[in-house]
Write a protein that holds these residues in place. Structure first.
Motif, PDB file in Angstrom:
ATOM      1  N   TYR A 241       0.829  -1.207   0.000  1.00  0.00           N
ATOM      2  CA  TYR A 241       0.000   0.000   0.000  1.00  0.00           C
ATOM      3  C   TYR A 241       0.867   1.263   0.000  1.00  0.00           C
ATOM      4  CZ  TYR A 241      -3.443   3.512   1.138  1.00  0.00           C
ATOM      5  OH  TYR A 241      -4.211   4.635   1.104  1.00  0.00           O
ATOM      6  N   GLN A 242       1.979   1.192   0.723  1.00  0.00           N
ATOM      7  CA  GLN A 242       2.862   2.362   0.764  1.00  0.00           C
ATOM      8  C   GLN A 242       3.446   2.662  -0.615  1.00  0.00           C
ATOM      9  OE1 GLN A 242       5.472   1.516   4.139  1.00  0.00           O
ATOM     10  NE2 GLN A 242       3.664   1.313   5.442  1.00  0.00           N
ATOM     11  N   ASN A 243       3.803   1.618  -1.355  1.00  0.00           N
ATOM     12  CA  ASN A 243       4.291   1.852  -2.714  1.00  0.00           C
ATOM     13  C   ASN A 243       3.176   2.387  -3.618  1.00  0.00           C
ATOM     14  OD1 ASN A 243       7.013   1.395  -2.522  1.00  0.00           O
ATOM     15  ND2 ASN A 243       6.880  -0.790  -3.038  1.00  0.00           N
ATOM     16  N   MET A 244       1.955   1.879  -3.429  1.00  0.00           N
ATOM     17  CA  MET A 244       0.832   2.426  -4.197  1.00  0.00           C
ATOM     18  C   MET A 244       0.729   3.937  -4.011  1.00  0.00           C
ATOM     19  SD  MET A 244      -2.264  -0.252  -3.544  1.00  0.00           S
ATOM     20  CE  MET A 244      -3.437   1.097  -3.610  1.00  0.00           C
TER      21      MET A 244
ATOM     22  N   SER B 259       7.539  -3.947  -2.495  1.00  0.00           N
ATOM     23  CA  SER B 259       6.128  -4.203  -2.202  1.00  0.00           C
ATOM     24  C   SER B 259       5.936  -5.565  -1.535  1.00  0.00           C
ATOM     25  CB  SER B 259       5.299  -4.166  -3.492  1.00  0.00           C
ATOM     26  OG  SER B 259       5.341  -2.877  -4.073  1.00  0.00           O
ATOM     27  N   PHE B 260       6.965  -6.403  -1.602  1.00  0.00           N
ATOM     28  CA  PHE B 260       6.863  -7.768  -1.064  1.00  0.00           C
ATOM     29  C   PHE B 260       8.008  -8.037  -0.085  1.00  0.00           C
ATOM     30  CE2 PHE B 260       5.430  -7.677  -5.514  1.00  0.00           C
ATOM     31  CZ  PHE B 260       4.099  -8.060  -5.371  1.00  0.00           C
ATOM     32  N   PRO B 261       8.012  -7.378   1.083  1.00  0.00           N
ATOM     33  CA  PRO B 261       9.150  -7.530   2.005  1.00  0.00           C
ATOM     34  C   PRO B 261       9.316  -8.973   2.487  1.00  0.00           C
ATOM     35  CG  PRO B 261       7.342  -6.298   3.029  1.00  0.00           C
ATOM     36  CD  PRO B 261       6.997  -6.443   1.592  1.00  0.00           C
ATOM     37  N   PHE B 262       8.223  -9.723   2.529  1.00  0.00           N
ATOM     38  CA  PHE B 262       8.319 -11.121   3.003  1.00  0.00           C
ATOM     39  C   PHE B 262       9.087 -12.003   2.010  1.00  0.00           C
ATOM     40  CE2 PHE B 262       4.315  -9.968   1.083  1.00  0.00           C
ATOM     41  CZ  PHE B 262       4.118 -10.915   0.097  1.00  0.00           C
ATOM     42  N   ILE B 263       9.200 -11.550   0.751  1.00  0.00           N
ATOM     43  CA  ILE B 263       9.988 -12.300  -0.239  1.00  0.00           C
ATOM     44  C   ILE B 263      11.387 -11.696  -0.388  1.00  0.00           C
ATOM     45  CG2 ILE B 263      10.179 -13.032  -2.664  1.00  0.00           C
ATOM     46  CD1 ILE B 263       7.122 -12.755  -2.890  1.00  0.00           C
ATOM     47  N   PHE B 264      11.433 -10.360  -0.501  1.00  0.00           N
ATOM     48  CA  PHE B 264      12.683  -9.705  -0.905  1.00  0.00           C
ATOM     49  C   PHE B 264      13.395  -8.963   0.225  1.00  0.00           C
ATOM     50  CE2 PHE B 264       9.891  -9.713  -4.762  1.00  0.00           C
ATOM     51  CZ  PHE B 264      10.662 -10.584  -5.526  1.00  0.00           C
ATOM     52  N   GLY B 265      12.833  -8.955   1.403  1.00  0.00           N
ATOM     53  CA  GLY B 265      13.418  -8.135   2.468  1.00  0.00           C
ATOM     54  C   GLY B 265      13.395  -6.678   2.041  1.00  0.00           C
ATOM     55  N   LYS B 266      14.533  -5.994   2.186  1.00  0.00           N
ATOM     56  CA  LYS B 266      14.583  -4.588   1.783  1.00  0.00           C
ATOM     57  C   LYS B 266      15.244  -4.422   0.418  1.00  0.00           C
ATOM     58  CE  LYS B 266      14.326  -1.900   6.045  1.00  0.00           C
ATOM     59  NZ  LYS B 266      14.038  -2.804   7.151  1.00  0.00           N
TER      60      LYS B 266
END
Ligand code: TRP
Length: 410
Positions: free
Chosen positions: A188-191, A232-239
């Motif tokens: 949502y923050q990236n949106m 947008s996907f921190p659970f996959i890519f971290g930061k």
């Protein structure tokens, strides 16, 4: 106004055809007046993308060590943006990821809908990278006469067909916008970051929105843009801020021209793209497959009998009216839909070439061409149905759960 200044990437995003004889290609309309369909070379010029030519394919093969997929060799994925950047990253052992999606507008998917997914699956195998798949049920409820609950249901129907293409659950995250976004603040923050960069004037220019369009439509492009940013996907890519490659049909390009324009302004890499041509309707390349007319497309739910009947009765023929005339003058592969379909689904290059020669010379008749296609599609659709039947609620959960994939990023 300063914010309305159109930057380089966005200045070329005007999508509506300027001249009457031009093809129309935007996320909602694809029409051509020519019986050979859209002029794709012209489209590359108009959109300002790059052609996937012999040199690009050669580099792709060299970097990946894989023979190019038939969709690449045959010009079905024909255009790209920044593919070379992705190939260079891969060459240097640097990570990237894949992103594609589907708007679930009906429960039954047809063959054309499979094209980007078949290709994306192959890319995932070749590159061994994570893949995110966005189901834009929000888009469909905003654009179509579909209730929100129904749109979510359609996501869950379509996801079975997508999973049946054969994606690896350890490398693939599939999400419904309506269910996922509320659970993921980073998305949502990236949106909102994207929404902050694009003015109403700009989306009007890009997508043709007007004063009576609902506000959900006007902000939707930010939702389709956000999966192109790994954060947008921190659970996959971290930061990690990873580049991304988006395989899609070329009608989706307006969304990603906007995304590419915004990316550097929010400190993210521009997504790269690979664009496909459109899968033609049975009635011919200038017509459109229609959800309201069952006879314009082969559905993934069709029985062998339906497939046979549709092709025999409805597949537009480039052959001549009588056998005598056909033997003498030959058929026209450029408009013949059965031949066009074979270019998508007959893997054997030599056989395809021979069919083209023999059909063009008149040595084989339309009926024989159709028979070849019927055999291939019956097997393909049958195998798909078997795989789809094995997609249980458990399997769906495996793909759609918010989780880490098998890759590690620091
Ligand atoms: N808007 C697309 C459709 O209607 C769905 C979509 C979302 C998509 N994200 C994507 C397609 C990324 C290709 C790539 O089908």
């Amino acid at each position: 106004m300063a914010e309305d200044k159109v930057t380089e990437d966005m200045s070329s995003v005007q999508i509506t055809a300027s001249a009457e004889d031009e093809d129309v290609v935007d996320p909602w309309n694809v029409t051509s007046k020519s019986d050979t369909g859209i002029d794709y070379d012209k489209l590359i010029k108009r959109f300002g993308s790059s052609k996937i030519d012999a040199a690009v394919i050669e580099r792709f093969e060299k970097v990946t060590g894989h023979k190019a997929h038939p969709f690449l060799r045959r010009g079905i994925f024909f255009s790209h943006r920044d593919l070379n950047t992705i190939l260079t990253a891969h060459e240097q052992g640097k990570p990237f990821y894949l992103y594609t999606g589907r708007g679930p507008s009906s429960a039954a998917m047809h063959l054309g809908h499979l094209i980007p997914f078949i290709f994306t699956k192959w890319l995932q195998e070749v590159f061994d990278v994570p893949l995110v798949i966005q189901l834009t049920d929000d888009e469909k409820t905003l654009w179509k006469d579909i209730k929100l609950e129904e749109a979510i249901r359609l996501s869950y129907e379509n996801v079975k067909d997508i999973i049946a293409v054969g994606f690896d659950p350890e490398k693939t995250f599939i999400f419904s916008d309506l269910e996922f976004i509320g659970q993921c603040p980073a998305f949502y923050q990236n949106m909102v970051r994207v929404q902050k960069c694009v003015t109403f004037n700009q989306v009007k220019g890009i997508f043709g929105f007007g004063d009576s369009d609902v506000i959900g439509k006007i902000s939707f492009p930010a939702i389709q843009a956000s999966p192109a940013f790994s954060t947008s996907f921190p659970f996959i890519f971290g930061k990690a801020k990873l580049p991304c490659l988006i395989p899609c049909a070329i009608d989706q390009d307006p969304y990603f021209r906007m995304t590419r324009d915004v990316a550097p302004r929010i400190g993210m890499p521009k997504p790269a793209l690979m664009h496909s041509t459109f899968f033609p309707a049975l009635q011919g390349a200038q017509t459109k497959m229609s959800a309201s007319d069952d006879n314009t497309a082969i559905y993934l739910t069709d029985t062998p009998k339906q497939i046979k009947n549709k092709i025999n009765k409805h597949a537009f023929s480039g052959g001549c009216a009588t056998v005598e005339e056909h033997r003498e003058k030959g058929g026209n592969c450029d408009v013949d839909i059965s031949y066009q379909y074979l270019t998508f689904f007959l893997d054997d290059d030599d056989k395809l070439m021979q069919i083209k020669i023999d059909y063009t010379s008149g040595a084989i008749l339309t009926g024989e061409l159709k028979k070849e296609l019927i055999t291939i599609l019956t097997a393909l659709v049958g195998a798909h149905q078997e795989r789809r039947a094995k997609v249980t609620t458990e399997v769906i959960k495996q793909f759609m759960e918010i989780r880490k994939l098998k890759y590690n990023y620091s």
